[in-house]
Design a protein around this motif. Structure first.
Motif, mmCIF file in Angstrom:
data_model
loop_
_atom_site.group_PDB
_atom_site.id
_atom_site.type_symbol
_atom_site.label_atom_id
_atom_site.label_comp_id
_atom_site.label_asym_id
_atom_site.label_seq_id
_atom_site.Cartn_x
_atom_site.Cartn_y
_atom_site.Cartn_z
ATOM 1 N N TYR A 40 3.516 -5.012 -11.444
ATOM 2 C CA TYR A 40 3.806 -6.442 -11.626
ATOM 3 C C TYR A 40 2.803 -7.360 -10.922
ATOM 4 C CZ TYR A 40 6.112 -5.655 -7.079
ATOM 5 O OH TYR A 40 6.384 -5.292 -5.785
ATOM 6 N N VAL A 41 1.767 -6.826 -10.294
ATOM 7 C CA VAL A 41 0.845 -7.667 -9.534
ATOM 8 C C VAL A 41 -0.033 -8.469 -10.493
ATOM 9 C CG1 VAL A 41 -0.979 -7.695 -7.796
ATOM 10 C CG2 VAL A 41 0.840 -5.972 -7.675
ATOM 11 N N ASN A 42 -0.133 -9.775 -10.263
ATOM 12 C CA ASN A 42 -0.922 -10.617 -11.155
ATOM 13 C C ASN A 42 -2.410 -10.381 -10.936
ATOM 14 O OD1 ASN A 42 -2.219 -12.860 -9.418
ATOM 15 N ND2 ASN A 42 -0.082 -12.919 -8.737
ATOM 16 N N ARG A 43 -3.220 -10.878 -11.860
ATOM 17 C CA ARG A 43 -4.654 -10.555 -11.862
ATOM 18 C C ARG A 43 -5.364 -11.037 -10.609
ATOM 19 N NH1 ARG A 43 -7.775 -12.018 -17.193
ATOM 20 N NH2 ARG A 43 -6.470 -10.283 -17.900
ATOM 21 N N ASP A 44 -5.092 -12.267 -10.173
ATOM 22 C CA ASP A 44 -5.755 -12.788 -8.978
ATOM 23 C C ASP A 44 -5.385 -11.975 -7.742
ATOM 24 O OD1 ASP A 44 -6.987 -14.729 -10.478
ATOM 25 O OD2 ASP A 44 -5.562 -16.316 -9.951
ATOM 26 N N SER A 45 -4.111 -11.611 -7.632
ATOM 27 C CA SER A 45 -3.671 -10.836 -6.473
ATOM 28 C C SER A 45 -4.255 -9.432 -6.505
ATOM 29 C CB SER A 45 -2.142 -10.773 -6.430
ATOM 30 O OG SER A 45 -1.595 -12.054 -6.180
ATOM 31 N N MET A 46 -4.396 -8.849 -7.701
ATOM 32 C CA MET A 46 -5.031 -7.531 -7.795
ATOM 33 C C MET A 46 -6.445 -7.579 -7.228
ATOM 34 S SD MET A 46 -3.197 -4.988 -9.002
ATOM 35 C CE MET A 46 -4.559 -3.854 -9.316
ATOM 36 N N ALA A 47 -7.165 -8.647 -7.537
ATOM 37 C CA ALA A 47 -8.555 -8.762 -7.084
ATOM 38 C C ALA A 47 -8.652 -8.928 -5.574
ATOM 39 C CB ALA A 47 -9.225 -9.946 -7.775
ATOM 40 N N ALA A 48 -7.549 -9.394 -4.955
ATOM 41 C CA ALA A 48 -7.575 -9.670 -3.517
ATOM 42 C C ALA A 48 -6.883 -8.589 -2.686
ATOM 43 C CB ALA A 48 -6.911 -11.021 -3.253
ATOM 44 N N LEU A 49 -6.471 -7.488 -3.304
ATOM 45 C CA LEU A 49 -5.739 -6.465 -2.574
ATOM 46 C C LEU A 49 -6.596 -5.845 -1.465
ATOM 47 C CD1 LEU A 49 -3.874 -4.453 -5.370
ATOM 48 C CD2 LEU A 49 -2.856 -6.000 -3.676
ATOM 49 N N PRO A 50 -5.994 -5.605 -0.286
ATOM 50 C CA PRO A 50 -6.715 -4.878 0.764
ATOM 51 C C PRO A 50 -7.051 -3.459 0.317
ATOM 52 C CG PRO A 50 -4.750 -5.966 1.638
ATOM 53 C CD PRO A 50 -4.664 -6.049 0.143
ATOM 54 N N ALA A 51 -7.972 -2.832 1.033
ATOM 55 C CA ALA A 51 -8.447 -1.504 0.651
ATOM 56 C C ALA A 51 -7.328 -0.479 0.590
ATOM 57 C CB ALA A 51 -9.523 -1.048 1.629
ATOM 58 N N GLU A 52 -6.334 -0.601 1.495
ATOM 59 C CA GLU A 52 -5.231 0.357 1.498
ATOM 60 C C GLU A 52 -4.474 0.344 0.184
ATOM 61 O OE1 GLU A 52 -6.152 -0.247 5.823
ATOM 62 O OE2 GLU A 52 -6.128 -1.494 4.011
ATOM 63 N N TYR A 53 -4.319 -0.820 -0.418
ATOM 64 C CA TYR A 53 -3.620 -0.912 -1.701
ATOM 65 C C TYR A 53 -4.526 -0.487 -2.855
ATOM 66 C CZ TYR A 53 0.096 -3.291 0.805
ATOM 67 O OH TYR A 53 1.117 -3.578 1.683
ATOM 68 N N ARG A 54 -5.814 -0.722 -2.714
ATOM 69 C CA ARG A 54 -6.737 -0.270 -3.745
ATOM 70 C C ARG A 54 -6.874 1.252 -3.758
ATOM 71 N NH1 ARG A 54 -9.882 -4.518 -1.728
ATOM 72 N NH2 ARG A 54 -11.472 -3.064 -0.941
ATOM 73 N N ALA A 55 -6.448 1.904 -2.668
ATOM 74 C CA ALA A 55 -6.461 3.372 -2.633
ATOM 75 C C ALA A 55 -5.348 3.967 -3.485
ATOM 76 C CB ALA A 55 -6.318 3.860 -1.188
ATOM 77 N N GLU A 56 -4.370 3.151 -3.866
ATOM 78 C CA GLU A 56 -3.265 3.620 -4.685
ATOM 79 C C GLU A 56 -3.630 3.522 -6.165
ATOM 80 O OE1 GLU A 56 0.801 2.668 -2.468
ATOM 81 O OE2 GLU A 56 -0.313 0.835 -2.873
ATOM 82 N N PRO A 57 -2.931 4.259 -7.028
ATOM 83 C CA PRO A 57 -3.223 4.187 -8.468
ATOM 84 C C PRO A 57 -2.991 2.764 -9.002
ATOM 85 C CG PRO A 57 -1.824 6.078 -7.976
ATOM 86 C CD PRO A 57 -1.873 5.252 -6.728
ATOM 87 N N SER A 58 -4.031 2.171 -9.552
ATOM 88 C CA SER A 58 -3.896 0.798 -10.058
ATOM 89 C C SER A 58 -2.898 0.711 -11.201
ATOM 90 C CB SER A 58 -5.255 0.260 -10.501
ATOM 91 O OG SER A 58 -5.777 1.032 -11.576
#
Length: 293
Positions: A200-218
């Motif tokens: 459910y994460v919106n596009r702008d928030s996806m682009a701003a996710l910290p590295a720990e969240y980017r380590a998870e399956p998008s």
């Protein structure tokens, strides 16, 4: 050096490195305690018992190396230890799934949902099950129900299967792969309760996710897979198909995180009930079957 001193030093390192939390802990000390105690083979609840215990040079080196890996890799601690907890229940995790943290687990555990369930509640569906944690918690909370759990990711379902078997629930939880409602076998019938913690994460928030969240399956986070930008792509399909899969007195429980504004903009006339959680009263909602046109 004692165990507590090692944790305090590790906490200071995590704080100075600016790592992000939110995958089971909310601060540097708790994260450091998790890593250090796990490396020492000590249960997390036993910190008070071992706080004053001296650590050997080898133990200190091993713990320091783990904290160093946490800082350098920015991977959530759960991926480094292979375990996470939700409502005190342990689950296996790895990079195939997001770290379990759904607030839906709270409203299941504290009895909030019980007001919408009846003696006839027998069929429960966990859509977007990930590592299977909500399905397992549902089966543990309501021993009389049959639980079905689906996910688009075959990798996620492999992890879910590990957790279902770990808790001895293979006879009560059915797993199936597919995108949303397409994973549901018509032979299962309709459901009395649907749980869904979707992307459910919106596009702008996806682009701003910290590295720990980017380590998870998008795939489990990005709510814009159909080309949208408000994070509601999967949820639009979910709610459009819901009436055909719900029994007359059924309810659907949906987590949307910090996306209430986008949810209400997308579904301005849909009556919902907002459920209280530790993160606030606007992150988990409930929809009664009668609310759907």
């Amino acid at each position: 050096m004692t165990v507590l001193e090692l944790i305090e030093r590790s906490s200071a390192r995590l704080e100075a490195a600016g790592v992000s939390f939110g995958h089971g802990t909310t601060n540097a000390f708790d994260e450091a305690a998790w890593l250090v105690l796990w490396r020492l083979g000590v249960p997390l609840h036993a910190l008070d018992d071992v706080a004053a215990r001296p650590v050997t040079a080898a133990e200190q080196a091993a713990a320091v190396a783990l904290v160093t890996e946490r800082i350098a890799s920015r991977r959530p601690a759960a991926y480094l230890t292979g375990e996470a907890w939700l409502q005190g229940v342990p689950f296996f995790v790895d990079e195939r799934v997001i770290v379990p943290r759904s607030l839906i687990a709270e409203v299941m555990a504290d009895g909030t949902l019980d007001a919408w369930l009846t003696a006839r509640t027998r069929q429960v569906l966990d859509l977007c099950t990930g590592n299977g944690s909500l399905a397992v918690l549902a089966a543990l909370a309501w021993p009389e129900v049959s639980v079905y759990a689906t996910d688009i990711s075959a990798d996620a379902l492999a992890v879910a299967r590990i957790n279902v078997e770990r808790h001895g629930l293979g006879g009560r939880i059915t797993l199936a792969q597919g995108d949303g409602w397409t994973a549901v076998d018509p032979a299962w019938g309709r459901f009395d309760l649907v749980l869904c913690n979707p992307p459910y994460v919106n596009r702008d928030s996806m682009a701003a996710l910290p590295a720990e969240y980017r380590a998870e399956p998008s795939l489990a986070l990005d709510g814009n897979v159909d080309g949208g930008s408000d994070g509601m792509d999967f949820i639009r399909r979910l709610l459009a198909g819901a009436p055909a899969h719900l029994n007359p007195n059924a309810v659907l429980v949906l987590e949307i995180g910090h996306e209430r504004a986008h949810f209400e903009a997308a579904f301005p006339r849909l009556p919902v009930v907002w459920l209280p959680t530790s993160a606030g009263d606007d992150q988990v909602l409930l929809i009664e079957r009668g609310a759907f046109a």
